[in-house]
Write a protein that holds these residues in place. Structure first.
Motif, mmCIF file in Angstrom:
data_model
loop_
_atom_site.group_PDB
_atom_site.id
_atom_site.type_symbol
_atom_site.label_atom_id
_atom_site.label_comp_id
_atom_site.label_asym_id
_atom_site.label_seq_id
_atom_site.Cartn_x
_atom_site.Cartn_y
_atom_site.Cartn_z
ATOM 1 N N ASP A 389 11.583 1.551 0.702
ATOM 2 C CA ASP A 389 10.100 1.515 1.188
ATOM 3 C C ASP A 389 9.237 2.808 0.695
ATOM 4 O OD1 ASP A 389 8.118 0.479 3.495
ATOM 5 O OD2 ASP A 389 8.323 2.350 4.140
ATOM 6 N N ALA A 390 9.766 3.951 0.337
ATOM 7 C CA ALA A 390 8.824 4.928 -0.005
ATOM 8 C C ALA A 390 8.347 4.602 -1.679
ATOM 9 C CB ALA A 390 9.494 6.214 -0.187
ATOM 10 N N ARG A 391 9.418 3.699 -2.366
ATOM 11 C CA ARG A 391 9.045 3.497 -3.712
ATOM 12 C C ARG A 391 8.431 2.204 -3.917
ATOM 13 N NH1 ARG A 391 12.586 7.382 -2.889
ATOM 14 N NH2 ARG A 391 12.649 9.000 -4.125
ATOM 15 N N LEU A 392 8.247 1.268 -3.073
ATOM 16 C CA LEU A 392 7.989 -0.085 -3.061
ATOM 17 C C LEU A 392 6.474 -0.031 -3.435
ATOM 18 C CD1 LEU A 392 9.376 -3.307 -3.209
ATOM 19 C CD2 LEU A 392 8.540 -3.245 -0.780
ATOM 20 N N PRO A 393 5.905 -0.712 -4.421
ATOM 21 C CA PRO A 393 4.416 -0.815 -4.715
ATOM 22 C C PRO A 393 3.855 -1.434 -3.306
ATOM 23 C CG PRO A 393 5.614 -1.758 -6.337
ATOM 24 C CD PRO A 393 6.670 -1.450 -5.592
ATOM 25 N N ARG A 394 2.455 -1.028 -2.870
ATOM 26 C CA ARG A 394 1.715 -1.684 -1.939
ATOM 27 C C ARG A 394 1.578 -2.951 -1.906
ATOM 28 N NH1 ARG A 394 -3.894 0.760 0.397
ATOM 29 N NH2 ARG A 394 -3.784 -0.336 2.276
ATOM 30 N N PHE A 395 1.505 -3.631 -3.200
ATOM 31 C CA PHE A 395 1.171 -4.898 -3.365
ATOM 32 C C PHE A 395 2.332 -5.934 -2.721
ATOM 33 C CE2 PHE A 395 2.235 -8.985 -5.902
ATOM 34 C CZ PHE A 395 1.147 -9.614 -5.779
ATOM 35 N N TRP A 396 3.583 -5.491 -3.273
ATOM 36 C CA TRP A 396 5.003 -6.029 -2.721
ATOM 37 C C TRP A 396 4.987 -5.953 -1.071
ATOM 38 C CZ3 TRP A 396 7.377 -9.414 -5.495
ATOM 39 C CH2 TRP A 396 7.080 -9.423 -6.773
ATOM 40 N N LYS A 397 4.593 -4.672 -0.683
ATOM 41 C CA LYS A 397 4.574 -4.538 0.938
ATOM 42 C C LYS A 397 4.085 -5.738 1.549
ATOM 43 C CE LYS A 397 5.775 0.470 1.191
ATOM 44 N NZ LYS A 397 5.372 1.823 1.630
ATOM 45 N N GLU A 398 2.732 -5.735 1.078
ATOM 46 C CA GLU A 398 1.765 -6.653 1.723
ATOM 47 C C GLU A 398 2.393 -8.164 1.554
ATOM 48 O OE1 GLU A 398 -2.004 -5.753 0.168
ATOM 49 O OE2 GLU A 398 -2.424 -3.954 1.107
ATOM 50 N N LEU A 399 2.704 -8.424 0.435
ATOM 51 C CA LEU A 399 3.307 -9.926 0.012
ATOM 52 C C LEU A 399 4.310 -9.825 1.084
ATOM 53 C CD1 LEU A 399 3.270 -12.402 -1.510
ATOM 54 C CD2 LEU A 399 4.677 -11.292 -3.108
ATOM 55 N N LEU A 400 5.396 -9.200 1.201
ATOM 56 C CA LEU A 400 6.607 -9.501 2.212
ATOM 57 C C LEU A 400 6.125 -9.443 3.753
ATOM 58 C CD1 LEU A 400 9.315 -7.034 0.689
ATOM 59 C CD2 LEU A 400 9.211 -9.342 0.533
ATOM 60 N N GLN A 401 5.104 -8.696 4.032
ATOM 61 C CA GLN A 401 4.633 -8.703 5.756
ATOM 62 C C GLN A 401 3.824 -9.998 5.816
ATOM 63 O OE1 GLN A 401 2.197 -5.339 5.948
ATOM 64 N NE2 GLN A 401 3.583 -3.776 6.225
ATOM 65 N N ARG A 402 3.156 -10.566 4.592
ATOM 66 C CA ARG A 402 2.351 -12.010 4.966
ATOM 67 C C ARG A 402 3.688 -12.884 4.764
ATOM 68 N NH1 ARG A 402 -1.157 -9.851 0.992
ATOM 69 N NH2 ARG A 402 -0.243 -11.192 -0.572
ATOM 70 N N TYR A 403 4.544 -13.018 4.252
ATOM 71 C CA TYR A 403 5.638 -13.939 4.163
ATOM 72 C C TYR A 403 6.591 -13.870 5.339
ATOM 73 C CZ TYR A 403 9.709 -16.531 2.396
ATOM 74 O OH TYR A 403 10.596 -17.383 2.451
ATOM 75 N N SER A 404 6.812 -12.717 5.786
ATOM 76 C CA SER A 404 7.506 -12.696 7.175
ATOM 77 C C SER A 404 6.499 -13.278 8.520
ATOM 78 C CB SER A 404 8.124 -11.375 7.427
ATOM 79 O OG SER A 404 7.084 -10.288 7.335
#
Length: 763
Positions: A389-404
């Motif tokens: 979580d600390a090293r994951l780009p913000r774009f991927w975090k937001e993408l995973l949140q939208r997907y879930s």
């Protein structure tokens, strides 16, 4: 000196070793499966310091029986209906993990140059995580109630069921020794055919049988009947080309839908534990230390493949199913081991003679290592998530949140999809039943008719009997769902829907005609036009037959009742919420159960007296009292301690009601308990006492002073007599009484001369 059979001495050795090792592993808080494996190693010829098993062939037979019992118990716990009800997210996650881990296992075997069947069986072993080990780890670590633990256990349930299908496929490939698409397709069709046949026939017949003989059933007879059904299905499955374990699982799944399933599971459990222990001991007997040393490289590689493969693909599969990143990482790290099914698949390969001798001990060693690493991998999931979580780009975090978040939206199926799905299900089930009846008739009834009546008339009788037997199924296959809500909605919605709907009906009629054509053409040499004409007339007669309509409806109703009997019984007894409870959520209403405490002040009061609707805004839908259920109770219905109230209301109303339920119980201090203590005392009826000359009934000792006369010593006899309520008390009589301290004091004061006249007369 009497001779002892080797089987008995071997069994004694196995059970002694298993008993000692399981006690040690229980003390060390380790899975008992590992204790059994260690016991097997101690009993094997590979360990020189203890006696060894001499009759290994008999042990293999016993271990096969152990597999049958393990799969039978698994079927009793997990049913096909549970698999159909599993959420799409669990199905996606489980299928993704199994597919990827099979590929990893095959790749690892290929890199070591192993044979094709070794690679395939290794992939199957690596694909199944251990339900027992993970469940034990969650229990020991106090994680059972967490959200990710529920997802993991759901995935394991589906993996266990898919493992049965995988075993069937591996058995088919091992026997046929080819990977052609046609052979695989035939195996899948055969599997689906027999699954549908056994499940439908079993659910229809077995609950009826158990219901009819319930009055004759004791624990002993129920156990014997259940095992008879299990091994009968084992033999039947072996006859049609499946593994015996598959038959045991199917029968367990059928029995799991009956109201006696929990009772059967309780009765079978000791037998399953015994033979299951023998199976795992036989697994340990296959462990060869020399072979483990020789193949230490592949063992380490396979362990690493499981650890990294399950963490990566397990996390990815759960992510793909729509779960958040943290939940996915926790699930992936929890699945990093292999266990029971790996041993079962390995023993399957050994029994079929298609796997190499080194594969079994390698898998056992890998299982032991990954089992010990399981708690540490679960604990490692937290730091691993924080690292990612600390090293994951913000774009991927937001993408995973939208997907879930997007997967939680409800996708309502349209009427066409529901209608076609229902039609396909009906056609599949009744086609399977019709084919089964035709095969049975051609192989059983037809030869008898031909032998008794000659070839022509025997064929006529066989054709008539076969058509009569399948006619209820053909009518249901053609007419079922033609008057459903979806059909009517589609018909009324648009005139463009009517042609496709009519086409579906015509296709089903053509399919029914096809069955009749096949029967007539198979038994007689006639022109095609005549055969088709006869078949069309027979199908039309079936469609318009009210008798067949009643038969098909009756059979379907019986099947549905048998399928739902277990849930209905649990809902009746309050062990699960009724179906309508879920629909209340759309109205922000809930159905909750409340147990009336044994010392409740509500005990004995009516619903009208309690006035729960006005005070709390809730409504009592049902009262469950032992094995009795009272739905929609009236205002005159009384509440008793121990009742379970099923109450409908909003969250706020139910919270207020729950608080009041907890408050109605009386709370007593130590002083209260001391005051309520009962004592045995005596007093003498003195001269001038108000009790003198009165009978025990007239004195009011029980009704007014709440004391009980237990004996009277008459002065004239000086002996203790049983109290006679009509006997007058005289001066000098000694009265023995039981009561609370305060009541006894009041009684003794009343015994003073002239006290009774000052009291109000006893009514």
């Amino acid at each position: 000196m009497s001779h002892l059979a080797p089987l008995i001495s071997d069994l004694a050795l196995i059970l002694v070793c298993a008993g000692i090792t399981t006690l040690i592993f229980k003390k060390l808080k380790q899975p008992l499966v590992l204790g059994y494996i260690v016991a097997g190693f101690l009993c094997s010829p590979h360990f020189q310091f203890t006696p060894s098993v001499t009759d290994e062939a008999s042990m293999r037979v016993w271990s096969e029986i152990g597999v049958i019992f393990l799969l039978f118990a698994l079927g009793l716990d997990f049913s096909f209906k549970k698999m159909l009800k599993a959420g799409s997210s669990v199905v996606i996650a489980a299928c993704s993990i199994i597919f990827c881990m099979i590929l990893i296992g095959m790749f690892v075997g290929w890199t070591f140059g192993w044979g094709r069947m070794d690679c395939l069986f290794l992939g199957g072993m690596l694909a199944m995580s251990s339900t027992t080990i993970i469940f034990k780890a969650f229990d020991d670590m106090g994680l059972r109630q967490q959200r990710f633990a529920g997802i993991v256990l759901s995935i394991l349930v589906l993996e266990d069921i898919l493992a049965i299908v995988l075993m069937v496929m591996l058995s088919t490939l091992a026997v046929s020794k080819n990977f052609e698409g046609g052979e695989m397709a035939y195996s899948i069709v055969k599997l689906v055919f027999f699954l549908v046949l056994w499940f439908v026939v079993g659910i229809y017949l077995i609950p009826l049988f158990l219901r009819r003989v319930r009055g004759l059933m004791s624990n002993e007879t129920l156990l014997i009947v259940s095992l008879a059904l299990c091994f009968g299905m084992v033999v039947l499955a072996a006859k049609v080309g499946f593994s015996p374990a598959f038959g045991a699982f199917v029968m367990g799944s059928i029995l799991s839908e009956t109201v006696d399933s929990e009772h059967i599971e309780h009765l079978v459990s000791p037998v399953k534990d015994l033979f299951g222990a023998i199976f795992f001991v036989s697994v340990g007997m296959m462990v060869d230390p020399a072979m483990i040393v020789e193949y230490i490289g592949p063992i380490i590689v396979i362990v690493l493949a499981i650890l990294f493969g399950q963490t990566i693909f397990g996390t990815g599969g759960v992510l793909l199913s729509g779960q958040p990143l943290k939940i996915a990482v926790q699930c992936g790290f929890s699945l990093t081991q292999i266990g029971e099914f790996a041993f079962i698949i390995a023993s399957l390969g050994v029994s079929l003679g298609v796997t190499s001798h080194f594969l079994y001990p390698i898998v056992v060693a890998v299982s032991v290592i990954t089992t010990f690493l399981t708690p540490y991998m679960i604990r490692l999931s937290g730091p691993a998530y924080r690292f990612v979580d600390a090293r994951l780009p913000r774009f991927w975090k937001e993408l995973l949140q939208r997907y879930s978040a997007g997967t939680s939206t409800v996708n309502h199926q349209n009427n066409w999809r529901r209608f076609l799905t229902a039609v396909l299900r009906v056609v599949l089930i009744f086609s399977v039943l019709s084919i089964a009846v035709m095969v049975l008739s051609f192989n059983l009834f037809l030869p008898l008719f031909v032998a008794a009546l000659g070839e022509f008339w025997g064929n006529v009788a066989g054709a008539v009997v076969t058509i009569v037997l399948i006619s209820p199924f053909l009518r249901a296959m053609i007419m079922k769902k033609n008057h459903s809500i979806e059909f009517k909605a589609l018909w009324a919605d648009s005139r463009y829907n009517r042609a496709p709907l009519i086409s579906v009906i015509l296709l089903r009629i053509i399919l029914g005609i096809g069955f009749i054509v096949y029967i007539v053409d198979h038994l007689f040499q006639a022109s095609t036009a005549l055969v088709v004409g006869i078949s069309l007339v027979l199908v039309l007669l079936m469609i318009f037959s009210r008798f067949l309509k009643k038969q098909s409806i009756g059979m379907e109703r019986t099947f549905v009742q048998n399928l739902r009997s277990k849930e209905a019984r649990k809902a009746y007894l309050g062990e699960r919420q009724p179906e309508y409870a879920g629909r209340l959520l759309d109205r922000d209403l809930h159905l909750s159960d409340f147990l009336v405490p044994s010392d409740s002040l509500w005990g004995g009061k009516t619903l009208k007296e309690l006035d729960l609707g006005r005070k709390y805004g809730v409504h009592v839908a049902s009262i469950i009292r032992g094995t009795h259920r009272l739905n929609i109770p009236g205002g005159d219905c009384r509440i008793f301690p121990g009742d379970t109230l099923q109450v409908i209301g909003t969250d706020e109303q139910l919270s207020a009601f729950a608080a009041r339920v907890d408050e109605v119980s009386g709370h007593y201090s130590d002083d209260d308990f001391m005051k309520r203590e009962m004592s045995l005392k005596q007093f003498a009826v003195v001269a001038g006492s108000p009790f003198c000359g009165r009978t025990i009934r007239e004195s009011g000792i029980r009704n007014k002073y709440r004391c009980l006369v237990v004996g009277v010593e008459l002065k004239k006899e000086a002996s203790l007599h049983k109290p006679d309520v009509s006997l007058p008390l005289m001066e000098g009589d000694i009265v023995w009484v039981v009561g609370e301290q305060e009541d006894l004091k009041r009684l003794f004061v009343a015994n003073e001369p002239g006290r009774l006249e000052k009291e109000e007369p006893d009514e």
